[in-house]
Motif scaffolding. Structure first.
Motif, PDB file in Angstrom:
ATOM      1  N   THR A 160       4.664  -3.846  -0.336  1.00 22.09           N
ATOM      2  CA  THR A 160       3.543  -3.768  -1.266  1.00 22.09           C
ATOM      3  C   THR A 160       2.295  -3.243  -0.560  1.00 22.09           C
ATOM      4  OG1 THR A 160       2.809  -6.028  -0.815  1.00 22.09           O
ATOM      5  CG2 THR A 160       4.492  -5.729  -2.528  1.00 22.09           C
ATOM      6  N   GLN A 161       1.372  -2.727  -1.354  1.00 20.43           N
ATOM      7  CA  GLN A 161       0.102  -2.248  -0.805  1.00 20.43           C
ATOM      8  C   GLN A 161      -0.712  -3.403  -0.245  1.00 20.43           C
ATOM      9  OE1 GLN A 161      -1.144   1.477  -1.938  1.00 20.43           O
ATOM     10  NE2 GLN A 161      -1.497   1.101   0.213  1.00 20.43           N
ATOM     11  N   TRP A 210       2.707   5.877  -2.295  1.00 22.18           N
ATOM     12  CA  TRP A 210       3.926   6.666  -2.515  1.00 22.18           C
ATOM     13  C   TRP A 210       4.885   6.571  -1.343  1.00 22.18           C
ATOM     14  CZ3 TRP A 210       4.431  10.476   1.135  1.00 22.18           C
ATOM     15  CH2 TRP A 210       3.252  10.934   1.756  1.00 22.18           C
ATOM     16  N   SER A 211       4.357   6.363  -0.122  1.00 19.38           N
ATOM     17  CA  SER A 211       5.242   6.251   1.041  1.00 19.38           C
ATOM     18  C   SER A 211       5.929   4.894   1.102  1.00 19.38           C
ATOM     19  CB  SER A 211       4.458   6.486   2.337  1.00 19.38           C
ATOM     20  OG  SER A 211       3.583   5.406   2.630  1.00 19.38           O
ATOM     21  N   LEU A 212       5.460   3.938   0.290  1.00 17.12           N
ATOM     22  CA  LEU A 212       6.097   2.626   0.214  1.00 17.12           C
ATOM     23  C   LEU A 212       7.164   2.568  -0.872  1.00 17.12           C
ATOM     24  CD1 LEU A 212       2.981   0.278   0.582  1.00 17.12           C
ATOM     25  CD2 LEU A 212       4.714   0.760   2.320  1.00 17.12           C
ATOM     26  N   SER A 213       7.220   3.586  -1.726  1.00 19.69           N
ATOM     27  CA  SER A 213       8.205   3.564  -2.805  1.00 19.69           C
ATOM     28  C   SER A 213       9.618   3.614  -2.233  1.00 19.69           C
ATOM     29  CB  SER A 213       7.984   4.746  -3.753  1.00 19.69           C
ATOM     30  OG  SER A 213       8.361   5.962  -3.142  1.00 19.69           O
ATOM     31  N   TRP A 214      10.533   2.939  -2.888  1.00 21.83           N
ATOM     32  CA  TRP A 214      11.905   2.854  -2.389  1.00 21.83           C
ATOM     33  C   TRP A 214      12.581   4.215  -2.361  1.00 21.83           C
ATOM     34  CZ3 TRP A 214      15.334   0.804   0.479  1.00 21.83           C
ATOM     35  CH2 TRP A 214      16.690   1.049   0.278  1.00 21.83           C
ATOM     36  N   ASP A 215      12.370   5.023  -3.386  1.00 24.44           N
ATOM     37  CA  ASP A 215      13.045   6.320  -3.431  1.00 24.44           C
ATOM     38  C   ASP A 215      12.656   7.198  -2.240  1.00 24.44           C
ATOM     39  OD1 ASP A 215      14.603   6.475  -6.072  1.00 24.44           O
ATOM     40  OD2 ASP A 215      12.670   5.701  -6.714  1.00 24.44           O
ATOM     41  N   PHE A 216      11.405   7.135  -1.832  1.00 24.00           N
ATOM     42  CA  PHE A 216      10.972   7.902  -0.664  1.00 24.00           C
ATOM     43  C   PHE A 216      11.533   7.303   0.615  1.00 24.00           C
ATOM     44  CE2 PHE A 216       7.963   8.399   2.861  1.00 24.00           C
ATOM     45  CZ  PHE A 216       7.915   9.781   2.960  1.00 24.00           C
ATOM     46  N   THR A 258       4.911   7.478   7.066  1.00 23.97           N
ATOM     47  CA  THR A 258       5.706   8.550   6.460  1.00 23.97           C
ATOM     48  C   THR A 258       6.903   8.925   7.319  1.00 23.97           C
ATOM     49  OG1 THR A 258       4.215  10.172   7.475  1.00 23.97           O
ATOM     50  CG2 THR A 258       3.766   9.531   5.194  1.00 23.97           C
ATOM     51  N   GLN A 259       6.868   8.596   8.627  1.00 20.56           N
ATOM     52  CA  GLN A 259       7.988   8.898   9.512  1.00 20.56           C
ATOM     53  C   GLN A 259       8.947   7.723   9.627  1.00 20.56           C
ATOM     54  OE1 GLN A 259       8.801  11.940  11.774  1.00 20.56           O
ATOM     55  NE2 GLN A 259      10.561  10.738  11.122  1.00 20.56           N
TER      56      GLN A 259
END
Length: 627
Positions: A299-300, A309-315, A607-608
């Protein structure tokens, strides 16, 4: 109409995560109603309306559109003009802000020019010049000798995090059945379940600006951006239809941020080998352990330094699965695998990569929707191993056994209930026995060498203020494993992997590495009045018979500096333990240096690195005999 009749305000909410190449984008759409007072002015916008009845049962249909290429930043020297890598578009790269800026000075050559962050605006401002009022606005340049490319905008179709969004002027008005076409736009929109792609692209006939073209690309609920979408914005239109009448109730449109390219492949992690790595002829296998950070915890609020967006599961899933598969493991131990994601993402991806696996979720109830609970997953490469046995351990069940059988207490009594409440933390462990798929992998000169290996995977309680509970869990896990292994022959090789939520100075680490805990250790000398009832046996009884070694300590000479790296904590919580009599570590991949971890973020996840933990990797060799 009776003035006292209740009225309802209908609302349609629609949100979309930032799109990234190869990562599925799923709209978060829901429709709800609020009962209004008769004298209350509900207000009206394009995504709410007042009706006599609450919203009926409904279902959604979706349409996706691809927009034109957009100039991401008007500053010539901005790296984001040529790169759409998630690394370049993170808040870390943008100087801590994800907000774009637009110049509003009508006297500046930068008028209406948009910049990705304040730094680029400041740099570009040094090149601006004053424009006289008689110069036509259309002829101005955003920067000297550069024309500004205007992106599609309207008042109600904003970025993905906006609370407001609008309706396409081409869509049929609410109340129109699906089969009727209004304004040249067909409302016979196929339902999501009937759409699997394969239809042609169509121009989007909705509101446009400056002659920009939006092309319809999908009717599916989930859209996976591809290379053609990079550097463009997407639009998703969600329409709510009555289940009974098929009439259009409401619809809404949102526009996403620019589509980013896929994250670059993770850096290769070199393995450090031991001096004896070339000795012996026993079977070898590569094993990894990884806490992948369940979505329910990403979560944020927990990770405010990471982009939403970098915490979203799909990413994160795309990064995580590539990272795992890239190291070529034979056995994979995962923690914090969400139950619904194991079914929808993890198992299928691992199976496609050549693995078979088992899953055990924690024993607590789901957090909200079904499947929103995490657990442990254990995979093995099908061409390397066959599954012989599989068991799971529930620490809640072991707590019940201790209270009733060992302590002779009624679990409903005050004392029994207090102890159960302290020990019942819903943690679990997995246990499998794997056999080499090809017996020839065992030593050809010594047929007595084991062809089986026992792997345990666990995730212990996380609360730092309860070291006694973690020690209790570790002790009982070791006792269960002792009974299990001894029943199958003392030479059965054993590995225990997972997130132990315990640092190397803890009693948990002492028990695993030294078979006992020092009586003076702080973790076994906790004031009971502050920490609840004592749940541990006499410290001299906290022992086990396994001879275990830590893989990383054995290969590298010491434990890493950290396996978990967040803003609030940096330390070692994850381990791979092995039976020293029947297994030998050949190599281990050092944890990346701090400078590498922080290259694309202030901490993990980033992001990495898509988890706050770092994967541990090791090559092992079976050495024991007698089975």
């Amino acid at each position: 109409m009776n003035s006292k009749d209740p009225m309802y305000s209908w609302h349609l909410s629609l949100r979309v995560d930032r799109p990234v190449e190869g990562c599925g984008v799923r709209p978060h759409a829901y429709m709800y109603g609020k009962k209004l007072d008769s004298d209350r002015d509900s207000g009206h916008s394009s995504h709410n309306k007042v009706c006599k009845e609450p919203p009926p049962n409904h279902e959604f249909s979706y349409r996706w559109f691809r927009g034109p290429l957009v100039e991401p930043c008007a500053y010539d020297g901005c790296p984001r003009r040529t790169s759409f890598s998630p690394h370049e578009w993170s808040r870390h790269a943008l100087g801590g802000s994800g907000c774009s800026l637009q110049c509003v000075s009508t006297q500046s050559s930068l008028y209406k020019a948009t910049f990705c962050n304040s730094s680029c605006f400041v740099k570009a401002w040094k090149t601006q010049y004053t424009v006289t009022s008689d110069v036509p606005q259309a002829g101005r340049t955003s920067t000297p000798q550069r024309r500004r490319t205007t992106s599609y905008e309207d008042d109600d179709a904003r970025s993905v995090d906006s609370a407001r969004s609008g309706m396409s002027s081409s869509y049929n008005p609410p109340g129109t059945p699906r089969e009727v076409s209004v304004g040249g736009s067909s409302t016979n929109t196929p339902r999501t379940s009937d759409l699997s792609g394969g239809y042609g692209s169509h121009e989007y006939n909705g509101q446009q600006s400056g002659g920009e073209e939006w092309v319809e690309i999908s009717h599916a609920q989930t859209y996976i951006p591809n290379a053609d979408d990079i550097g463009r914005k997407l639009k998703v239109e969600a329409a709510a239809y009555s289940v009974d009448t098929q009439e259009l109730l409401m619809h809404r449109v949102v526009k996403t941020d620019l589509v980013l390219s896929r994250t670059p492949d993770p850096e290769k992690r070199n393995l450090v080998t031991t001096k004896s790595a070339s000795a012996g002829g026993g079977a070898r296998f590569r094993i990894v352990t990884y806490n992948i950070l369940a979505e329910i915890y990403a979560t944020q609020q927990q990770y405010p330094y990471a982009d939403l967006w970098s915490l979203s599961w799909d990413f994160r899933f795309q990064n995580i699965i590539r990272e795992i598969v890239d190291v070529g493991p034979d056995i994979v131990c995962l923690q914090e695998v969400q139950a619904d994601h194991y079914e929808s993402h993890v198992y299928s991806a691992m199976h496609e990569a050549g693995f078979e696996g088992v899953y055990k979720q924690k024993t607590r109830q789901a957090m909200g929707l079904s499947g929103k609970v995490d657990g442990c997953a254990l995979f093995w490469r099908r061409t390397k191993f066959h599954l012989i046995e599989s068991y799971s351990i529930e620490f809640n069940e072991l707590a019940q056994r201790q209270v009733q059988t060992e302590m002779g207490l009624n679990p409903r009594s005050e004392v029994g209930a207090t102890i159960l409440n302290k020990l019942s933390k819903d943690n679990v462990a997995q246990l499998v026995v794997l056999e080499l798929a090809q017996q020839s992998l065992a030593s050809r000169t010594n047929r007595g060498e084991p062809s089986q290996v026992c792997i345990a995977n666990t995730h212990l309680y996380s609360n730092k203020d309860c070291p006694d509970v973690k020690l209790w869990q570790t002790l009982h896990l070791l006792q269960e494993l002792e009974t299990f292994v001894m029943a199958r022959g003392a030479s059965l090789p054993l590995m225990i992997c997972g997130d132990f939520n315990s640092t190397p100075d803890s009693a948990v680490y002492d028990l695993l590495s030294r078979q006992a805990v020092h009586p003076g250790h702080p973790d076994v000398n906790i004031a009971n009045d502050e920490n609840g009832p004592n749940v541990l046996p006499d410290v001299m009884s906290i022992t086990h018979q396994h001879m275990l070694g830590s893989v990383y300590s054995s290969v590298l000479g010491e434990e890493p500096k950290f396996t978990n790296y967040t803003m609030n904590f940096q330390g070692v919580l994850d381990y791979m333990w092995y039976s020293t009599q029947s297994l030998r570590p050949l190599s281990a991949a050092p944890i990346p240096e701090e400078s590498v971890l922080l290259r694309h973020g202030d901490a993990l996840p980033s992001t990495q690195y898509s988890s706050d933990h770092i994967m541990q990797i090791s090559d092992m060799q079976i050495t024991g005999g007698g089975r």
